[in-house]
Design a protein around this motif. Structure first.
Motif, PDB file in Angstrom:
ATOM      1  N   PHE A  70       0.826  -1.217   0.000  1.00  0.00           N
ATOM      2  CA  PHE A  70       0.000   0.000   0.000  1.00  0.00           C
ATOM      3  C   PHE A  70       0.856   1.262   0.000  1.00  0.00           C
ATOM      4  CE2 PHE A  70      -3.695  -2.102   2.561  1.00  0.00           C
ATOM      5  CZ  PHE A  70      -4.373  -2.395   1.403  1.00  0.00           C
ATOM      6  N   LEU A  85     -10.984   0.548  -4.898  1.00  0.00           N
ATOM      7  CA  LEU A  85     -10.567   0.353  -3.513  1.00  0.00           C
ATOM      8  C   LEU A  85     -11.705  -0.205  -2.654  1.00  0.00           C
ATOM      9  CD1 LEU A  85      -8.380   3.534  -2.881  1.00  0.00           C
ATOM     10  CD2 LEU A  85      -7.729   1.332  -3.837  1.00  0.00           C
ATOM     11  N   PRO A  96     -11.896  -7.645  -3.457  1.00  0.00           N
ATOM     12  CA  PRO A  96     -12.518  -8.650  -2.588  1.00  0.00           C
ATOM     13  C   PRO A  96     -12.210  -8.469  -1.099  1.00  0.00           C
ATOM     14  CG  PRO A  96     -11.618  -9.705  -4.556  1.00  0.00           C
ATOM     15  CD  PRO A  96     -11.217  -8.259  -4.624  1.00  0.00           C
ATOM     16  N   GLY A  97     -10.936  -8.179  -0.766  1.00  0.00           N
ATOM     17  CA  GLY A  97     -10.569  -8.071   0.652  1.00  0.00           C
ATOM     18  C   GLY A  97     -11.359  -6.989   1.362  1.00  0.00           C
ATOM     19  N   VAL A 134     -11.965   2.837   7.355  1.00  0.00           N
ATOM     20  CA  VAL A 134     -10.719   2.072   7.191  1.00  0.00           C
ATOM     21  C   VAL A 134      -9.991   2.495   5.917  1.00  0.00           C
ATOM     22  CG1 VAL A 134      -9.761  -0.235   6.747  1.00  0.00           C
ATOM     23  CG2 VAL A 134     -11.418   0.089   8.577  1.00  0.00           C
ATOM     24  N   LEU A 135     -10.742   2.667   4.827  1.00  0.00           N
ATOM     25  CA  LEU A 135     -10.094   3.107   3.579  1.00  0.00           C
ATOM     26  C   LEU A 135      -9.467   4.487   3.760  1.00  0.00           C
ATOM     27  CD1 LEU A 135     -12.677   1.864   0.902  1.00  0.00           C
ATOM     28  CD2 LEU A 135     -10.375   0.947   1.323  1.00  0.00           C
TER      29      LEU A 135
END
Ligand code: HEC
Length: 157
Positions: free
Chosen positions: A56, A73, A77-78, A92-93
């Motif tokens: 990241f 983003l 999938p995660g 969180v993003l």
């Protein structure tokens, strides 16, 4: 709802007399990251490229320059399949972006919110690999170099 949360957090911070509400939001987001993401992405965001988990650091913020990248983003999938609520995933993003890749973010970065995540998240990718490669190409043309991406490497163009 969001106002109530801010007031609640402000009240808690005032009661404890120390931490500002934004700090508390960041701490909650960091805790969610540690529980839901860091098992793969590592505490410091470096991931593990040999295992297909991209770094990241100094990279992920670049996606935000493109609408399709902003969506990516949320839809990977995660992130999309995590246990987090839409509002928690937004936080969180925002934490991931500002913690690991602030220099790549647009100067006028608008943080994710619950509504944006709720709109994009259900639209899951059939195959994330070509999406990532297309975004890397478009961002390279804009002068951004993303971290290496080895996931699905056998299909690399
Ligand atoms: C089980 C392991 C795992 C977990 C847990 C996980 N991820 Fe990922 N993540 C991956 C892998 C593998 C990739 C690369 C494949 C892809 O693009 O989806 C990835 C890619 C990403 C990307 C794209 C990065 C890039 O440079 O293309 C983002 C953003 C991301 N994850 C966010 C998250 C967030 C947020 C969480 C926690 C809510 C999370 N992930 C949890 C394995 C994981």
């Amino acid at each position: 709802m969001a106002t109530a949360l801010v007031l609640l957090l402000a009240g808690q911070a005032a009661a404890q007399g120390d931490t500002a509400p934004t700090d508390r939001l960041r701490q909650a987001a960091r805790a969610d990251y540690v529980l839901q993401c860091a098992g793969c992405h590592r505490g410091d965001g470096r991931g593990s490229n040999p295992h297909g988990i991209p770094d990241f650091r100094q990279s992920v913020g670049a996606f935000v320059h493109l609408p399709a990248g902003r969506e990516y983003l949320v839809r990977v999938p995660g992130a999309a399949h995590s246990q987090l609520s839409h509002a928690e995933l937004a936080d969180v993003l925002n934490w991931v972006l500002t913690e690991f890749s602030p220099a790549q973010l647009p100067a006028d970065f608008v943080p994710y919110d619950e509504a944006e995540v709720a709109a994009a998240r259900p639209r899951r990718y059939d195959d994330v690999v070509p999406v990532r490669h297309e975004l890397a190409k478009a961002l390279a043309a804009m002068g951004f170099t993303l971290s290496d991406y080895s996931y699905g490497n056998d299909r690399k163009p």
